[in-house]
Design a protein around this motif. Sequence first.
Motif, short mmCIF file in Angstrom:
data_model
loop_
_atom_site.label_atom_id
_atom_site.label_comp_id
_atom_site.label_asym_id
_atom_site.label_seq_id
_atom_site.Cartn_x
_atom_site.Cartn_y
_atom_site.Cartn_z
N THR A 1 1.03 6.28 2.94
CA THR A 1 0.15 5.13 3.07
C THR A 1 -1.28 5.65 2.89
O THR A 1 -1.49 6.87 2.82
CB THR A 1 0.29 4.48 4.46
N PRO A 2 -2.27 4.77 2.81
CA PRO A 2 -3.65 5.24 2.66
C PRO A 2 -4.13 6.15 3.79
O PRO A 2 -5.05 6.94 3.61
CB PRO A 2 -4.46 3.94 2.61
N SER B 1 0.80 -1.22 0.00
CA SER B 1 0.00 0.00 0.00
C SER B 1 0.84 1.27 0.00
O SER B 1 0.31 2.36 -0.25
CB SER B 1 -0.93 0.01 1.22
#
Length: 208
Positions: A138-139, A61
């Motif tokens: 990251t998300p 991710s």
Amino acid sequence: MRFYTYLFLTLLMFGCQNSAADKNAEPEITNTSKANSLPPQKSETKAQVPALNEEYINWDSVRINGKLPMVTKTTALFNLIGKPDSITDPNMSDVCVSYYYKDFKYAYLNNTKIEIYGDTAVVSSLDFRKGSELKLKTPTYTFDKNTSLESLEKFFPVSVKEKYELNVYGIGKTVAVSIPTSKEPSDDSWLLLFLNGKLIRLDYYLPC
């Protein structure tokens, strides 16, 4: 006289037969249970399944500067973060572990370390010092030179709670925080190094 002789022989033969019968008799069995003669059986126990990680940053991710994964094309990476200061051939006998089990070169850019496998690059360490504009997104979170231990604790309280002191070559004493790379338990992890409360380096850590 003959009568007494006959009676004596008859009694002698009867005694011999009884003696022979005693010898051929089955021995007395004191324990008829076979199970009682065996050692006790161990009870079977189910293997314990490792607990899933409460906190993690999925390896797939993350994106360097929000664009490239940790494993990417060499030319694309250099176009994004700049050309390396140096490229060296490591002594493979001194290499503890590498991403791929084959020969590679180390590329360095302001202490950021990259494994070069021809046209494939694997970023093994991101250094956020020296005015670096590097980011790892990251998300839900972005790591950069402004990341503090205090801000990290809000997103990863369990990992920060288990922080520890780590003496790093060329840097000195740092505060280290380890974060898993997946929900399932594994050997690899993200290793975050803090100095004076600020993030200075992020490693993709693989144990030897």
